[in-house]
Design an enzyme around this catalytic site. Sequence first.
Site: not given
Length: 634
Positions: A424, A497, A499, A501
Amino acid sequence: MANNTYNDESITVLEGLEHVRKRPGMYIGSTDERGLHHLVWEIVDNAIDEALSGYGREITLTINHDNSITVSDQGRGVPCGMHSTGKNTMEVIYTKLNAGGKFGGNGYKTSGGLHGVGGSVVNALSSYMEVTSMRDGKIHKIRFEKGGSIIGKVEILGETRKTGTIVTFKPDPEVFSTTLYNYETIKTRLRESAFLIKNLKMILNDKRSGKSDTFIYENGISEYVTFLDTAKRPIHPVAYFEGSYESIEVEVALQFVDTYSETIVSFVNNVRTGDGGSHETGFKSALTRAFNDYGKKFNLLKRDMTLDGTDIRAGMTAVVSVRITENLLEFEGQTKGKLGTPLAKTAVDNVLYDKLSFYLIENKNLSETIIKKAIREAEAREEARKARNQARLEKKDKKEMNLSTKLAPTSEKNKEINELYLVEGDSAGGSAKQGRDRRYQAILPLRGKVLNTERASADAVLKNEEIATMIYTIGADFGSGFDLKKCNYKKIIIMTDADDDGAHIQVLLLTFFFRYMRPLIEDGRVYIACPPLFKITKRGKKEEIIYAWTNEEKEKILSKCNVQTIVQRYKGLGEMDATQLWETTMNPETRNLIQVKIDDLADAESEIDILMGNDATRRRDWLENHVSFTLEEE
Ligand code: 28F
């Protein structure tokens, strides 16, 4: 009053249960979690048999604190008269293999179960089992221990006006690798049985957690289709067809939605046929013929144009349920997951073709919409194929696929060890390119969000640059053309990541692989990288850096530190330099990888769209319940 058409003589007494303890796999397939749950299905199927025979409309299953199971029905009550052997019939039924007319005899049994395995096998593999039969105004109870040894005699506990059977059993830990029951697994199966048998009430209680569910559906498999399409947008009410052909009963429910995925769930005698078979073949051939005939008759299709079944079924959800007498039952392969019976193809084809053809004429607008969508799908696929062939023919220079600016390829071409990291963001992509082992690790940075392929047509999927680059890089084509042998990588590792997203990108990629490259997942090639959440710097004589992947790990490390420490919580991969990223997340010696296996493909099939809905909590629930996040053993 219980119907006494049954007489004790129809119990054929075969051998005892010692054989079952010696080779349980021969009777229940395995002694892992799957075999453990087979015990439940056998007892539940006996209760369902009784309901299908017309006795009782409610079955209750309780998971007890000690992981024993209690199932009860409102049938006639297991026979408990005197048997010619001088034993009570209850004892014979539960201590002799295949004891019971409905298994060995006239083959009228058309409901589930492992065909021939009875309550006696469950008894053999349980540390204890108790059977209570309410019949002839009395409550009769019998108890077995240690794999089927009777304890005492059959007792009369009292009087009752009710009838029915209650079976409690506790799987023997000496036999099973796990004796922990899974609520979701039992819930899914009971809900499925309720969908398949109209108005049968299935009640599930879990004393361990206090959870409970009740399932009853007066419209049977039509409600099953509605359930499967929970997170989708239907374009018409569920269509339902039923009929019989010679001795085979056929039920079909189907619905079209505004997306492009196809879901078919099929059953024979209320048991799931996860690998399809002749009934599904008959379904597909009737559907394709009915739509093509309609298209030609009403000039939606040119004379020479024929719609491909795949294009018609884009966006269709269907449940196919057939009931076949034991003597006609045939399966392909060992698992009984694929129906063989040739007559089932003819039966479903005949029943469905006539009724569906009539339905299409009755619903002209819908028929036209579906046919036009199928034509678009066919054309899009054709364009995509031409575009790809064109690209191949012109040997399109990678630059045009702007691969070179994206993909950092491996220096060695070894499909058996090469890994492809889907990373990403460009900054993490940069660190990954620097930190990796270029001999066998390729890096493909993904800019922003990957296309949501669940809601996109094949055409849109191919036009998306990120997706097209991935297809080209993996090198094994996609969809029906996918060929695992051509795959350039042994591992496809998603690195995002830690998180929301990142989780969303993981789910989008998993959806793409599930929809268009499913063999990658089935072959265990898809992984999720686990970057650390914390970097702990210990200030001492010499500075030491330790990484932690969870809060608990971090606390444990800090509790042992007696020097000053600095804790940094990583918000994204980009905060790590190339060396740290290699050490913590890419080096096979030190990394953690999560191998993605979807526990029950068919369930995932029907629920994967929940992942694409807007309800993130449902998405997380789905991932927790369906995708087993096992740390890969390096
Ligand atoms: C909780 C699990 O096992 N229910 C059952 C019956 C009813 C009869 C029966 C069972 C027929 C010939 C085997 C009664 N009266 N629930 C259950 N309910 N078995 S198991 O008969 C024994 C079988 O051999 C039953 C008249 N006919 C059948």
